[in-house]
Enzyme design. Sequence first.
Site, PDB file in Angstrom:
ATOM      1  N   HIS A 306     -73.626 125.658 101.885  1.00  0.00           N
ATOM      2  CA  HIS A 306     -73.778 127.202 102.218  1.00  0.00           C
ATOM      3  C   HIS A 306     -74.727 127.081 103.488  1.00  0.00           C
ATOM      4  O   HIS A 306     -75.746 126.404 103.388  1.00  0.00           O
ATOM      5  CB  HIS A 306     -74.483 127.995 101.158  1.00  0.00           C
ATOM      6  N   ASP A 363     -67.762 130.482  95.658  1.00  0.00           N
ATOM      7  CA  ASP A 363     -66.186 130.198  95.540  1.00  0.00           C
ATOM      8  C   ASP A 363     -65.911 129.233  94.826  1.00  0.00           C
ATOM      9  O   ASP A 363     -64.637 129.030  94.559  1.00  0.00           O
ATOM     10  CB  ASP A 363     -65.766 130.142  96.973  1.00  0.00           C
TER      11      ASP A 363
HETATM   12  N1  ACO Z   1     -68.439 119.134 102.018  1.00  0.00           N
HETATM   13  C1  ACO Z   1     -68.844 117.956 102.465  1.00  0.00           C
HETATM   14  N2  ACO Z   1     -69.970 117.918 103.419  1.00  0.00           N
HETATM   15  C2  ACO Z   1     -70.612 119.214 103.777  1.00  0.00           C
HETATM   16  C3  ACO Z   1     -69.848 120.291 103.204  1.00  0.00           C
HETATM   17  C4  ACO Z   1     -68.851 120.109 102.244  1.00  0.00           C
HETATM   18  N3  ACO Z   1     -68.499 121.331 101.595  1.00  0.00           N
HETATM   19  N4  ACO Z   1     -70.606 121.346 103.758  1.00  0.00           N
HETATM   20  C5  ACO Z   1     -71.508 120.760 104.651  1.00  0.00           C
HETATM   21  N5  ACO Z   1     -71.322 119.453 104.657  1.00  0.00           N
HETATM   22  C6  ACO Z   1     -72.135 118.373 105.232  1.00  0.00           C
HETATM   23  C7  ACO Z   1     -71.544 118.492 106.827  1.00  0.00           C
HETATM   24  O1  ACO Z   1     -70.405 117.474 107.222  1.00  0.00           O
HETATM   25  C8  ACO Z   1     -72.657 117.994 107.350  1.00  0.00           C
HETATM   26  O2  ACO Z   1     -73.089 116.820 107.472  1.00  0.00           O
HETATM   27  P1  ACO Z   1     -73.985 116.088 108.722  1.00  0.00           P
HETATM   28  O3  ACO Z   1     -75.315 116.689 108.966  1.00  0.00           O
HETATM   29  O4  ACO Z   1     -73.877 114.470 108.211  1.00  0.00           O
HETATM   30  O5  ACO Z   1     -73.057 116.084 109.995  1.00  0.00           O
HETATM   31  C9  ACO Z   1     -73.925 118.925 106.886  1.00  0.00           C
HETATM   32  O6  ACO Z   1     -73.435 118.955 105.318  1.00  0.00           O
HETATM   33  C10 ACO Z   1     -74.214 120.261 107.305  1.00  0.00           C
HETATM   34  O7  ACO Z   1     -73.035 121.088 107.422  1.00  0.00           O
HETATM   35  P2  ACO Z   1     -72.548 122.051 108.295  1.00  0.00           P
HETATM   36  O8  ACO Z   1     -71.122 122.196 108.603  1.00  0.00           O
HETATM   37  O9  ACO Z   1     -73.508 122.101 109.717  1.00  0.00           O
HETATM   38  O10 ACO Z   1     -73.305 123.305 107.824  1.00  0.00           O
HETATM   39  P3  ACO Z   1     -73.049 124.884 108.002  1.00  0.00           P
HETATM   40  O11 ACO Z   1     -74.089 125.660 107.406  1.00  0.00           O
HETATM   41  O12 ACO Z   1     -72.522 125.059 109.496  1.00  0.00           O
HETATM   42  O13 ACO Z   1     -71.735 125.090 107.134  1.00  0.00           O
HETATM   43  C11 ACO Z   1     -70.305 125.907 105.364  1.00  0.00           C
HETATM   44  C12 ACO Z   1     -71.893 125.876 106.122  1.00  0.00           C
HETATM   45  C13 ACO Z   1     -69.369 126.267 106.462  1.00  0.00           C
HETATM   46  C14 ACO Z   1     -70.355 126.813 104.182  1.00  0.00           C
HETATM   47  C15 ACO Z   1     -70.220 124.504 104.905  1.00  0.00           C
HETATM   48  O14 ACO Z   1     -70.981 124.133 104.097  1.00  0.00           O
HETATM   49  C16 ACO Z   1     -68.820 124.316 104.371  1.00  0.00           C
HETATM   50  O15 ACO Z   1     -67.763 124.095 105.423  1.00  0.00           O
HETATM   51  N6  ACO Z   1     -68.305 124.072 103.182  1.00  0.00           N
HETATM   52  C17 ACO Z   1     -66.991 124.357 102.901  1.00  0.00           C
HETATM   53  C18 ACO Z   1     -66.443 125.786 102.896  1.00  0.00           C
HETATM   54  C19 ACO Z   1     -66.845 126.690 101.889  1.00  0.00           C
HETATM   55  O16 ACO Z   1     -66.974 126.540 100.499  1.00  0.00           O
HETATM   56  N7  ACO Z   1     -67.316 128.050 102.527  1.00  0.00           N
HETATM   57  C20 ACO Z   1     -67.702 129.018 101.455  1.00  0.00           C
HETATM   58  C21 ACO Z   1     -69.092 129.535 102.186  1.00  0.00           C
HETATM   59  S1  ACO Z   1     -69.700 130.785 101.048  1.00  0.00           S
HETATM   60  C22 ACO Z   1     -68.921 132.093 101.811  1.00  0.00           C
HETATM   61  O17 ACO Z   1     -68.612 132.341 103.063  1.00  0.00           O
HETATM   62  C23 ACO Z   1     -68.557 132.976 100.846  1.00  0.00           C
END
Ligand code: ACO
Length: 434
Positions: A306, A363
């Site tokens: 998140h 979720d």
């Molecule tokens: N699985 C694996 N790795 C992940 C995940 C995940 N679900 N989420 C983040 N990471 C990793 C990224 O690869 C990144 O790694 P790095 O630093 O080595 O490059 C690090 O964690 C940071 O991730 P970002 O994408 O920069 O974080 P951001 O804050 O931009 O994204 C998000 C947040 C979109 C929710 C992300 O965690 C994600 O894609 N999760 C999966 C989708 C999801 O569940 N979305 C629902 C969110 S809740 C809502 O909207 C209701």
Amino acid sequence: MGETAVLDLGNGPIRLPIITGTESERAVDVRNLRSQTGFVTLDPAYVNTASTESSITFIDGEKGILRYRGYPIEELAENSTFVETAYLLIHGELPTAQQLQDFRHTLSRHSMIHEDMKHFFDGFPVTAHPMAILCAMIATLSSFYPEAIDPTKDEDTQLTVCRLLSKVRALAAYAYKKSIGQPFMYPRNELSYCGNFLQMMFAVPAEPYVVDPVVEKALNLLLILHADHEQNCSTSTVRLVGSAQTNLFASLAAGICALWGSLHGGANQAVLHQLHYIHDQKIDVKKFISMVKDKNSNVRLMGFGHRVYKNFDPRAKLIKRSCDELLDHLGIRDPLLEIAKSLEEAALADQFFVDRKLYPNVDFYSGIMYRAMGIPTNMFTVMFAIGRLPGWIAHWLEMKNDPETRIGRPRQIYTGANLRHYVPVRERTAALQH
Ligand code: ACO
């Protein structure tokens, strides 16, 4: 001037006010930066940018705290109903008994959609995604209430709000009924908000339908937990679109479009697809976690991580508990729940997830509950939208009533070609041939 930050961009220091919120959050106020210095700030994805002051929802992502209008989400989940929580978000205070009764009454009085609207559903193919139908129908609703199209002249905004909160249920349920070829069911206003929605979804004219109180309670909980989450992608969309003095119907339709994305509200559908995939392909949980950790695989563990929570998402904790209760009550043993629990356990013990502070989000388990209620996977994000409606509405009203509101219009840093002059197509082709 109170506390300030000093910034020196080469022409001598300037002082920028520091703003402190009621929970001691601090911000450097840059609203006069460009007029004072010619500089703008660059903050892709708004990671460090507060777009507004707001008194609706407080989140402390480090501590895993979520409060609506000051009330902890755990207390609302335990004691409130979705309708009462919607009132709280929209009006700022919990209602008195009379206010709650009046609010419920108005919602009930406006539960039906115009008969002519029903024909629109016939125009969609049965394969239409219900989110496409929902956003089209929410915008279309405005055509039946022309007096509400100009928000500066809408004399009864609260009626517009109640119409939207109430009718969204019929629009969502009819999208589902259309997809399975069943007749639309009229609302039954003696039922509760959630009971009435379940009835419109699952009743058929051929036999009586009795609302299961445990399912109704579980749905109430899910909708309460989704009701607001401050300046997320869809809420910011609603505020941005609304800042152009766009009506509430169109602003909410824009929010629904933003919610559809799989990194936002669409994640609940994506989680179920992922769990199905792991189940059907008989993939070992540890192997799947390795796949997620491999950056070349482009696989993310959906329902994890998140932008704001760097600790447990408090909503996920509440949903996980309620998920077990609901499945027990319905006598369902869902292999996908077992996979989800194993994934969570494996991820929370894995250094990759620990280092990045990745925890289950709202979720991760909600889809399993919706599935147990009989709601199909492609309706999950629609359920999220029904829950989020009060939050979007509260933010739209806050934005509309704020005398500081101006049309939202971010700046950019241009990185394209410098000035060049038009060359007729013949000469361009000739130049290429040489
Ligand atoms: N699985 C694996 N790795 C992940 C995940 C995940 N679900 N989420 C983040 N990471 C990793 C990224 O690869 C990144 O790694 P790095 O630093 O080595 O490059 C690090 O964690 C940071 O991730 P970002 O994408 O920069 O974080 P951001 O804050 O931009 O994204 C998000 C947040 C979109 C929710 C992300 O965690 C994600 O894609 N999760 C999966 C989708 C999801 O569940 N979305 C629902 C969110 S809740 C809502 O909207 C209701």
